[in-house]
Design a protein around this motif. Structure first.
Motif, PDB file in Angstrom:
ATOM      1  N   GLU A  60      -5.303   4.304  -7.657  1.00 18.32           N
ATOM      2  CA  GLU A  60      -6.317   5.290  -7.278  1.00 18.32           C
ATOM      3  C   GLU A  60      -5.759   6.395  -6.375  1.00 18.32           C
ATOM      4  OE1 GLU A  60      -9.018   4.895  -8.938  1.00 18.32           O
ATOM      5  OE2 GLU A  60      -8.339   2.937  -9.647  1.00 18.32           O
ATOM      6  N   ASP A  83       0.844  -1.198   0.000  1.00 16.33           N
ATOM      7  CA  ASP A  83       0.000   0.000   0.000  1.00 16.33           C
ATOM      8  C   ASP A  83       0.880   1.249   0.000  1.00 16.33           C
ATOM      9  OD1 ASP A  83      -1.980   1.883   0.288  1.00 16.33           O
ATOM     10  OD2 ASP A  83      -2.617   1.234   2.292  1.00 16.33           O
ATOM     11  N   ARG A 115      -1.030  -4.648  -6.596  1.00 15.14           N
ATOM     12  CA  ARG A 115      -2.086  -4.005  -5.802  1.00 15.14           C
ATOM     13  C   ARG A 115      -2.628  -2.847  -6.643  1.00 15.14           C
ATOM     14  NH1 ARG A 115      -3.169  -3.476  -0.096  1.00 15.14           N
ATOM     15  NH2 ARG A 115      -4.251  -1.517   0.326  1.00 15.14           N
ATOM     16  N   ALA A 138      -5.199  -1.171  -6.502  1.00 16.75           N
ATOM     17  CA  ALA A 138      -5.798  -0.065  -5.750  1.00 16.75           C
ATOM     18  C   ALA A 138      -4.815   1.092  -5.594  1.00 16.75           C
ATOM     19  CB  ALA A 138      -6.268  -0.555  -4.381  1.00 16.75           C
TER      20      ALA A 138
END
Length: 212
Positions: A135, A104, A130, A132
């Motif tokens: 975004e 992350d 990942r 995500a």
């Protein structure tokens, strides 16, 4: 005081991403949960020595350069990496982070330029992406994709086209010793792909010499 496990530090020419060409102090942290087939820093998976975050910032301050790159391995696998990045920014450095994209990146200090490496099928680690992270990236960040083959390129091309817009620059690099740069360039031109072709400048200068 927080500590990080350090494999090595050195000054070299930054070979990749937006800071390419700048004299840079590299901080290579130890450890990585991935095993990409083309990895050229396997020596950073194990060993290393613990250093206080403040000690590492002092090393950067004594380097004589203003650009600092925190890399690995996978630096974000160490929780104290976030503190190190913030401390380097506080000390006035231009800071970049090279990360696999499996971790992350949202908690990273916004002053840091995040270079997120999306893994292709031929890397052997495509399942660790990942997505995500895409975004939360900003225009000061970059996405890097290392391409090993035509099928890797088509995977990257289709991924790029599937998103209406990208939050930052996308850099495509030929895997060292596996794909000719001219081939990748021709594919990008044929498809009018909106990416930057990136060559590893440090390897063009010094090959695979460690600490370069």
């Amino acid at each position: 005081m927080s500590r990080v496990k350090l494999t090595e530090t050195f000054v070299s020419i930054q070979g990749e991403a937006d800071a390419v060409g700048w004299p840079t102090f590299f901080i290579r942290l130890t450890g990585c949960p991935l095993r990409c087939v083309y990895c050229d820093t396997q020596y950073s998976f194990y060993g290393g020595e613990w250093r206080d975050v403040a000690q590492v910032v002092d090393l950067a301050s004594g380097s004589g350069v203003r650009h600092v790159c925190v890399t690995g391995g996978e630096p974000l696998a160490q929780k104290s990496c976030l503190e190190l990045l913030a401390a380097l920014c506080d000390a006035g450095f231009e800071v970049s982070l090279e990360t696999s994209g499996a971790m992350d990146v949202a908690p990273v200090d916004p002053r840091v330029s995040r270079v997120v490496d999306l893994k292709t099928p031929d890397s052997g680690e495509v399942g660790r992406n990942r997505l995500a992270n895409l975004e939360v990236l900003s225009p000061r960040d970059q996405v890097k994709i290392v391409v090993c083959s035509r099928s890797d390129y088509e995977w990257a091309r289709d991924l790029l086209r599937a998103r209406r817009s990208w939050p930052c620059q996308v850099l495509l690099s030929p895997a060292w010793g596996q794909l000719a740069a001219c081939e990748l360039a021709e594919w990008i031109l044929a498809d009018r792909l909106d990416v930057r072709l990136q060559l590893q400048l440090h390897k063009l200068l010094w090959g695979e010499e460690r600490g370069r």
